[in-house]
Design an enzyme around this catalytic site. Sequence first.
Site, PDB file in Angstrom:
ATOM      1  N   HIS A  74       6.416  -3.193  -5.798  1.00  0.00           N
ATOM      2  CA  HIS A  74       7.353  -3.437  -4.691  1.00  0.00           C
ATOM      3  C   HIS A  74       7.988  -4.823  -4.762  1.00  0.00           C
ATOM      4  O   HIS A  74       9.042  -5.041  -4.143  1.00  0.00           O
ATOM      5  CB  HIS A  74       6.631  -3.310  -3.352  1.00  0.00           C
ATOM      6  CG  HIS A  74       6.633  -1.934  -2.793  1.00  0.00           C
ATOM      7  ND1 HIS A  74       7.747  -1.143  -2.743  1.00  0.00           N
ATOM      8  CD2 HIS A  74       5.630  -1.212  -2.201  1.00  0.00           C
ATOM      9  CE1 HIS A  74       7.443   0.011  -2.158  1.00  0.00           C
ATOM     10  NE2 HIS A  74       6.179  -0.006  -1.831  1.00  0.00           N
ATOM     11  N   HIS A  79       0.790  -0.412  -6.882  1.00  0.00           N
ATOM     12  CA  HIS A  79       1.886  -0.007  -5.997  1.00  0.00           C
ATOM     13  C   HIS A  79       2.538  -1.231  -5.342  1.00  0.00           C
ATOM     14  O   HIS A  79       3.764  -1.389  -5.372  1.00  0.00           O
ATOM     15  CB  HIS A  79       1.319   0.940  -4.936  1.00  0.00           C
ATOM     16  CG  HIS A  79       2.310   1.459  -3.942  1.00  0.00           C
ATOM     17  ND1 HIS A  79       2.722   2.773  -3.929  1.00  0.00           N
ATOM     18  CD2 HIS A  79       2.957   0.858  -2.913  1.00  0.00           C
ATOM     19  CE1 HIS A  79       3.591   2.949  -2.942  1.00  0.00           C
ATOM     20  NE2 HIS A  79       3.736   1.799  -2.306  1.00  0.00           N
ATOM     21  N   GLU A  80       1.723  -2.093  -4.757  1.00  0.00           N
ATOM     22  CA  GLU A  80       2.285  -3.225  -4.009  1.00  0.00           C
ATOM     23  C   GLU A  80       2.976  -4.232  -4.919  1.00  0.00           C
ATOM     24  O   GLU A  80       3.986  -4.824  -4.542  1.00  0.00           O
ATOM     25  CB  GLU A  80       1.181  -3.909  -3.191  1.00  0.00           C
ATOM     26  CG  GLU A  80       0.453  -3.003  -2.212  1.00  0.00           C
ATOM     27  CD  GLU A  80       1.378  -2.197  -1.328  1.00  0.00           C
ATOM     28  OE1 GLU A  80       2.441  -2.725  -0.916  1.00  0.00           O
ATOM     29  OE2 GLU A  80       1.056  -1.033  -1.032  1.00  0.00           O
ATOM     30  N   GLU A 125       9.778   3.387  -2.140  1.00  0.00           N
ATOM     31  CA  GLU A 125       8.467   4.028  -2.108  1.00  0.00           C
ATOM     32  C   GLU A 125       8.283   5.046  -3.233  1.00  0.00           C
ATOM     33  O   GLU A 125       7.193   5.199  -3.767  1.00  0.00           O
ATOM     34  CB  GLU A 125       8.244   4.697  -0.750  1.00  0.00           C
ATOM     35  CG  GLU A 125       8.224   3.731   0.423  1.00  0.00           C
ATOM     36  CD  GLU A 125       7.162   2.644   0.321  1.00  0.00           C
ATOM     37  OE1 GLU A 125       6.278   2.749  -0.544  1.00  0.00           O
ATOM     38  OE2 GLU A 125       7.219   1.683   1.098  1.00  0.00           O
ATOM     39  N   ALA A 159      -2.643   0.958   4.073  1.00  0.00           N
ATOM     40  CA  ALA A 159      -3.470   0.477   2.963  1.00  0.00           C
ATOM     41  C   ALA A 159      -3.070  -0.947   2.597  1.00  0.00           C
ATOM     42  O   ALA A 159      -3.920  -1.797   2.344  1.00  0.00           O
ATOM     43  CB  ALA A 159      -3.323   1.407   1.763  1.00  0.00           C
ATOM     44  N   ALA A 160      -1.761  -1.192   2.603  1.00  0.00           N
ATOM     45  CA  ALA A 160      -1.270  -2.531   2.240  1.00  0.00           C
ATOM     46  C   ALA A 160       0.202  -2.627   2.604  1.00  0.00           C
ATOM     47  O   ALA A 160       0.856  -1.625   2.889  1.00  0.00           O
ATOM     48  CB  ALA A 160      -1.460  -2.778   0.737  1.00  0.00           C
ATOM     49  N   MET A 161       0.711  -3.859   2.580  1.00  0.00           N
ATOM     50  CA  MET A 161       2.123  -4.113   2.836  1.00  0.00           C
ATOM     51  C   MET A 161       2.619  -5.146   1.848  1.00  0.00           C
ATOM     52  O   MET A 161       2.019  -6.210   1.685  1.00  0.00           O
ATOM     53  CB  MET A 161       2.332  -4.600   4.277  1.00  0.00           C
ATOM     54  CG  MET A 161       3.779  -4.926   4.618  1.00  0.00           C
ATOM     55  SD  MET A 161       4.851  -3.478   4.472  1.00  0.00           S
ATOM     56  CE  MET A 161       6.415  -4.279   4.173  1.00  0.00           C
ATOM     57  N   GLU A 162       3.766  -4.842   1.198  1.00  0.00           N
ATOM     58  CA  GLU A 162       4.237  -5.579   0.043  1.00  0.00           C
ATOM     59  C   GLU A 162       5.065  -6.805   0.375  1.00  0.00           C
ATOM     60  O   GLU A 162       6.012  -7.140  -0.369  1.00  0.00           O
ATOM     61  CB  GLU A 162       5.072  -4.651  -0.847  1.00  0.00           C
ATOM     62  CG  GLU A 162       6.423  -4.207  -0.258  1.00  0.00           C
ATOM     63  CD  GLU A 162       6.392  -2.955   0.580  1.00  0.00           C
ATOM     64  OE1 GLU A 162       7.464  -2.412   0.888  1.00  0.00           O
ATOM     65  OE2 GLU A 162       5.287  -2.517   0.945  1.00  0.00           O
ATOM     66  N   ASN A 163       4.778  -7.518   1.438  1.00  0.00           N
ATOM     67  CA  ASN A 163       5.574  -8.705   1.777  1.00  0.00           C
ATOM     68  C   ASN A 163       5.762  -9.578   0.547  1.00  0.00           C
ATOM     69  O   ASN A 163       4.820  -9.846  -0.196  1.00  0.00           O
ATOM     70  CB  ASN A 163       4.870  -9.517   2.868  1.00  0.00           C
ATOM     71  CG  ASN A 163       4.479  -8.666   4.048  1.00  0.00           C
ATOM     72  OD1 ASN A 163       5.289  -7.959   4.623  1.00  0.00           O
ATOM     73  ND2 ASN A 163       3.198  -8.722   4.401  1.00  0.00           N
TER      74      ASN A 163
END
Length: 923
Positions: free
Chosen positions: A358, A354-355, A377, A318-322
Amino acid sequence: MGLRDLTSGVTPEEEDEEAASPKHRGADGGRGERVAPTEEEAAQPWTKSRLPASVRPRHYDLHLAVHMDNFTFSGDVSIDIECVNATRLILLHADRLEVSSASVTANRPGGGAVRVHRRFLFPATQMLVLVLHRELKASRTYRLNLTFDAAIEDELLGFFRSSYTLRGERRYLAVTQFSPTHARKAFPCFDEPAFKASFSLSLRHHAQYTSLANMPALEDDGGGGEDDGWTTRRFARTPRMSTYYLAWAVCNFTSRETRADGGVAIRLFARPDAIASGAGDYALHIAGRLLAFYQDFFKVPYSLPKLDLLAVPKHPYAAMENWGLSVFVEQKILLDARVSSSSYRMELTMVVVHEICHQWFGDLVTPLWWEDVWLKEGFAHYFEYVGTDFLFPKWNMEKQRFLTDVLHEVMSLDGLSSSHPISQEVRDAADIDRVFDWIAYKKGAALIRMLANVMGPRLFRKGLHDYLLSHMYGNAARDDLWRKLSEVGAPPPLERAARHQAPSGVPAFFSLDGRRPRSSGPKLTAPGGRGPGSLSPATGNLSRLCSETLIWIRNRTESHRLREMDEQTWLLANINQTGYFRVNYDLRNWKLLIRQLRSNPQVISVGNRAGLIDDAFNLARAGYLPQGVPLELMGYLPEEASFLPWHAASRALYQLDKLLDRTDDYHLFSDYVLKQVAARYHQMGIPGNTADDEDAVLQVSHQTEELQRELIMLACSFGNKQCHRQAVAYISDWISSNKNGIPPNIRDVVYCTGVSLMDEDVWEFIWMKFHSSNAVSEKKILLEALTCSDDAFLLNRLLNLSLTSELVAEQDAIDVIVRVGRNPRGRNPAWRFFRDKWDVLNARYGEALFMNSKLIGGVTEFLDTEKELEELKEFVRSCGPGAGPALPRALEIVEGNVRWHRLRRRHLYQWLRKSGRGGVGWG
């Protein structure tokens, strides 16, 4: 003159001169005098799964040239390394990289070279090994220089490419996805979370593109001034961070920008047409509010000067929290308010919440190793509900929706023998993939919610603040969290319960014995539990509820006495479901609770009403209750006006539906469901056509809107004639007028119902609309609707089309296959397709966290015949251990399905027959 090394009698300057002398010079890795292998080298540390701790990185200077015309890139990286223990070996990670040169120099003024005696790649552990001519000295720093080339892959990990169409033109972009172990596909690096370092990045690419990274751009060199039309963009130095949070992208997107409190720039980048239409405005708006919320909640400022949100057409998650450059798949961040349902808006909101969480839990403080991935997480998943409550308090997410979507779901998963603790040992790369599952996310979130409720908001927030402040820019393990929570004054039993539940699981259920002598209160027992927990019991009768003192259950079996109660008083435990367990009662107490729900349900909170439904269904499925108890309990639903109990009921009913939908007596079950739904469905109805008058959109509460949608889904799914007629009329009007007047909140239900009831022309119409729509939320539900057909030919056609990436995006193909498998007409075709195409599917998704397990679990979840079980066993045998834990878990679920049919189906149908004739037996 330099200080002499007392062990060798050679000054550092003399050592470097000797290393650079003609006798030792030569091409990197080429011939030289033979150096006897040391004991360290003979141990072959590159065959181990973890990097040795003898050297560690401090800073990377990374320079890349990105060629979008042929999808390749070349680069050089200079890594400042610290020698912790004297060593002649440098080990780091590299995967699918062509490393063309490597050199090492002492990192001090006048420092000379340390010759690389030989270098090689060890593919089994994805390590690049440099054997040096002589040892690096402890406590000194060196610079490691490497050059390399690689392809920009057409896959979903590492540095990969994607594309989209704008005004008929195909455009390409390239973006990174490094979590958990894929930074090594883009540059040689120490690719483990504890090897934090800072990064200085520059990207060279054609000037028609722009580029993004974690930090703001410092300057662009070249561009129009260069003969070749290329430009080089340099980015500011990052804080210390793990390799898997480094990110960059090369694209020709446009953006919109806002500023959060404190001046942090927030930008959203997406396709130019999406930005122009305003599809990113909603996410951009809430991102600014969320950044302020988290800074206030944690009392720790956001650490970077900017935060970019990047919407890409394809992505494995869904996404990535870079850090500073979070990447989202388009359908989780772009919103077209005209066609998006409230459910879609809610899901998108929670992904953004959520992201951004993070950026603190994960980016700023990173788990020391993957065994504690729940430390990031679990917190991000819990704060999905807390943060969404901040944005939209009336949605009541943490106290209500959390129960059905997190607690109930993960307790069902955690009840399997193939489940595992939230912290589990991780030894090799395959184990890393295993820890990214719903146990880490949802069980972690449930445990954190329990901690928050027992500690209270003030102590909980203080504990999180201290934890983040103590470990910022570094790493932490679970004991670091427990320590900080204990230091702020958490109650003594709390740490023991948390520690026990983290490594060892949680009780399957507490059993409350309501049988009581008149002279004393009831006895509460906890048999068979696997760890301590907090139990909050209450007693009540037809008009009131009285809470008891919090009880800590510490042992596998123990008893507690509650206040004296008369024969009409019932017992209810786990008030507001803050504890992580199920509760069973004796049958007499179940009857009293059912009577209470039918006469005055409001005495019991909405959360506990939903919890009673979920507990009863799951206990009955496991054989701890007669099959009729949950069905009798559900008989109060015609009087239920709140969304949450209906949502809990629909989840349980859909599970039963998939077990029964291919049986001869299925109509008994569907008739029962329709009977429960009918009154409330007819009262609320289907929303009218509002396409011609935007002001006519019903101004109802979110909870009411969600309840209406839930009832329509149940009515149409189980065959309510009025619901079917309305859906067919909506689709017919759309086809005849070519104007879609279907209310956005029920479009998915209407599309699916229309496809299932109408002819092939409707399927073709929906397929055409799927390809022509530019709204990502609309494309998603159109594609899913195609899986609802009753025509086996069309379902097989869709399955085959799903693997053509030009037609169906890679991340969407899994949803197609799984949803066809949920269709009773598609279960066999999907199961057969999955087995026939396993090699293709595993090659495409095998390395992507969640995707393979989602596919395996989704396709097999509702297999329930002896024949299908044997087919699955044979498939598991043929695959071997390489598919990870998803196949053994699938096997356990299907064995449970078959066992349920053998032991319990007959009793369920007996109850339904008696109920239909006016009987209420619980046999």
